[in-house]
Design an enzyme around this catalytic site. Structure first.
Site, PDB file in Angstrom:
ATOM      1  N   ASP A   1     -16.519   9.484  -1.806  1.00  0.00           N
ATOM      2  CA  ASP A   1     -15.238   9.472  -1.227  1.00  0.00           C
ATOM      3  C   ASP A   1     -14.798  10.175  -0.686  1.00  0.00           C
ATOM      4  O   ASP A   1     -15.801  11.853  -1.132  1.00  0.00           O
ATOM      5  CB  ASP A   1     -13.957   8.475  -2.584  1.00  0.00           C
ATOM      6  CG  ASP A   1     -12.661   8.264  -1.245  1.00  0.00           C
ATOM      7  OD1 ASP A   1     -12.831   8.325  -0.829  1.00  0.00           O
ATOM      8  OD2 ASP A   1     -11.729   8.006  -2.514  1.00  0.00           O
TER       9      ASP A   1
ATOM     10  N   HIS B   1      -7.090   1.296  -6.747  1.00  0.00           N
ATOM     11  CA  HIS B   1      -7.480   0.178  -5.719  1.00  0.00           C
ATOM     12  C   HIS B   1      -8.104  -0.415  -6.182  1.00  0.00           C
ATOM     13  O   HIS B   1      -9.493  -0.755  -5.505  1.00  0.00           O
ATOM     14  CB  HIS B   1      -7.687   1.535  -4.435  1.00  0.00           C
ATOM     15  CG  HIS B   1      -8.226   1.051  -3.106  1.00  0.00           C
ATOM     16  ND1 HIS B   1      -7.641  -0.261  -2.955  1.00  0.00           N
ATOM     17  CD2 HIS B   1      -8.493   2.029  -1.829  1.00  0.00           C
ATOM     18  CE1 HIS B   1      -8.278  -0.023  -1.856  1.00  0.00           C
ATOM     19  NE2 HIS B   1      -8.760   1.116  -1.262  1.00  0.00           N
TER      20      HIS B   1
ATOM     21  N   CYS C   1     -16.124   4.142   0.913  1.00  0.00           N
ATOM     22  CA  CYS C   1     -14.984   3.297   0.569  1.00  0.00           C
ATOM     23  C   CYS C   1     -14.252   3.407   1.729  1.00  0.00           C
ATOM     24  O   CYS C   1     -13.480   2.763   2.773  1.00  0.00           O
ATOM     25  CB  CYS C   1     -14.156   3.216  -0.264  1.00  0.00           C
ATOM     26  SG  CYS C   1     -13.760   4.997  -0.413  1.00  0.00           S
TER      27      CYS C   1
ATOM     28  N   ARG D   1       0.570  -0.725  -0.311  1.00  0.00           N
ATOM     29  CA  ARG D   1      -0.327   0.094   0.154  1.00  0.00           C
ATOM     30  C   ARG D   1       0.881   0.800   0.142  1.00  0.00           C
ATOM     31  O   ARG D   1       1.853   1.493   0.639  1.00  0.00           O
ATOM     32  CB  ARG D   1      -0.836   0.006   1.185  1.00  0.00           C
ATOM     33  CG  ARG D   1      -2.275   0.838   1.263  1.00  0.00           C
ATOM     34  CD  ARG D   1      -2.563   0.878   2.816  1.00  0.00           C
ATOM     35  NE  ARG D   1      -3.284   2.294   2.926  1.00  0.00           N
ATOM     36  CZ  ARG D   1      -4.699   2.354   2.284  1.00  0.00           C
ATOM     37  NH1 ARG D   1      -5.128   0.834   1.878  1.00  0.00           N
ATOM     38  NH2 ARG D   1      -5.475   3.381   3.004  1.00  0.00           N
TER      39      ARG D   1
ATOM     40  N   GLN E   1     -10.189  -3.029  -3.200  1.00  0.00           N
ATOM     41  CA  GLN E   1     -11.148  -2.134  -2.713  1.00  0.00           C
ATOM     42  C   GLN E   1     -12.502  -2.217  -3.816  1.00  0.00           C
ATOM     43  O   GLN E   1     -13.733  -1.836  -3.495  1.00  0.00           O
ATOM     44  CB  GLN E   1     -11.405  -0.582  -2.761  1.00  0.00           C
ATOM     45  CG  GLN E   1     -12.596   0.332  -2.238  1.00  0.00           C
ATOM     46  CD  GLN E   1     -13.114  -0.062  -1.010  1.00  0.00           C
ATOM     47  OE1 GLN E   1     -12.318  -0.116   0.043  1.00  0.00           O
ATOM     48  NE2 GLN E   1     -14.383  -0.648  -0.943  1.00  0.00           N
TER      49      GLN E   1
ATOM     50  N   ARG F   1     -14.314  -5.952   1.685  1.00  0.00           N
ATOM     51  CA  ARG F   1     -12.515  -6.684   1.185  1.00  0.00           C
ATOM     52  C   ARG F   1     -12.045  -7.536   2.258  1.00  0.00           C
ATOM     53  O   ARG F   1     -11.290  -8.402   1.501  1.00  0.00           O
ATOM     54  CB  ARG F   1     -12.166  -5.337   2.539  1.00  0.00           C
ATOM     55  CG  ARG F   1     -12.893  -3.759   1.746  1.00  0.00           C
ATOM     56  CD  ARG F   1     -11.755  -3.991   0.953  1.00  0.00           C
ATOM     57  NE  ARG F   1     -10.275  -4.197   0.506  1.00  0.00           N
ATOM     58  CZ  ARG F   1      -9.947  -2.335   0.809  1.00  0.00           C
ATOM     59  NH1 ARG F   1      -9.604  -1.780   1.071  1.00  0.00           N
ATOM     60  NH2 ARG F   1      -7.893  -2.757   1.458  1.00  0.00           N
TER      61      ARG F   1
END
Length: 314
Positions: free
Chosen positions: A234, A139, A274, A112, A142, A302
């Protein structure tokens, strides 16, 4: 989404959903549903016994850290949490050397980080699977969990419309690519100057032309959300953009997902985010806490989507 044959993904990297076919994505979703059912029934399933995942974090995380670590434990494996301070990479060792060294010790790497090129370089030099846990451009973990959640709620993916309202960031990119792959229409509304990267828009449109989906980028949130089955937003200032937060608050104010905006979506729309969310900024509390919000099912998925990835790749 009935899968009759097992698709072989062992040893493959997971850097972006653009690298995966519709069939491979559907296979991962089908496997995620199976693994979720096993866990909920209390069945112990440990195909990764003896396997180890190195998790490199150059950006902090709640969902990515916990879901990958718990996923490895539930599957019988082990996860190592590594920050830049834990690795010689923080003292100048090259990505290439880090990749080669870790390949001697562990069975997979999840990273990440900031620059997408760093993940690509790590994957190029590693001889084990590399999973993109988030970059500034993408991402995919996600987005895979998002597809799983939409499928659980709506019973299908193809032919639906997903509307993303907000910053044209890594999440907007990941959702456009995911939607294009599975045949789901995607409309992104961002303020002028904050649209998704044109190269990724072009890539998504090319893939959408093959799947029968449409990709639209606009500066009008009301145009984007019209007749949406899924409404997504987001935060307005992502990690590393804190200095711009006040300026962005003013620019993004017309893009708040609120009761007036969601009236334009389908009556049975589902809301996704998210997380983490800044309640009262990008989304009002009545929407994020409303009966059409699935944010915690989404967050939980997830774990299941990534377990499917881990089982398949490792």
């Amino acid at each position: 989404m009935n899968m009759t044959a097992t698709i072989q993904l062992k040893g493959k990297d997971f850097l972006t959903l653009a690298d995966y076919s519709k069939e491979e994505i559907e296979y991962l979703l089908h496997l995620a549903l199976e693994l979720k059912e096993k866990q909920q029934s209390g069945e112990r399933y440990t195909p990764l016994s003896g396997k180890t995942l190195a998790m490199i974090f150059e950006k902090p995380s709640t969902r990515t850290r916990v879901s990958f670590e718990v996923g490895m434990v539930q599957l019988g494996g082990h996860a190592l949490h590594l920050s830049s301070r834990d690795l010689q990479i923080g003292r100048g060792e090259t990505i290439a050397d880090t990749a080669r060294v870790l390949s001697q010790y562990v069975d997979g790497i999840m990273i990440r980080t900031f620059e997408h090129e760093k993940v690509e370089e790590l994957a190029h030099y590693a001889t084990i699977p590399v999973i993109n846990g988030l970059t500034d451009d993408d991402h995919p973990c996600q987005a895979l969990a998002d597809l799983l959640t939409i499928y659980e709620v709506k019973g299908k993916l193809q032919g639906l419309k997903l509307s993303y309202i907000g910053d044209g960031n890594n999440m907007a990119h990941a959702l456009m690519l995911a939607a294009a792959k599975v045949g789901m229409d995607c409309a992104v509304a961002s303020p002028k100057g904050y649209e998704p990267k044109q190269a990724i828009v072009n890539e998504a449109k090319q893939m959408a032309s093959e799947s029968g989906a449409t990709i639209v980028v606009t500066n009008d949130p009301y145009e984007a959300i019209a007749d949406a089955d899924v409404v997504y937003t987001d935060v307005w200032a992502s990690m590393g953009q804190e200095a711009e937060a006040n300026e962005r608050m003013h620019i993004f104010a017309p893009f708040q997902v609120n009761e007036a905006l969601v009236q334009q979506a389908k009556q049975d729309f589902m809301f996704l985010h998210c997380l983490p969310a800044h309640r009262g900024e990008e989304v009002t509390e009545d929407v994020i806490d409303g009966k059409q919000s699935y944010i915690f099912q989404q967050a939980g998925n997830r774990l299941h989507a990534q377990k499917a990835l881990l089982v398949s790749l490792l």
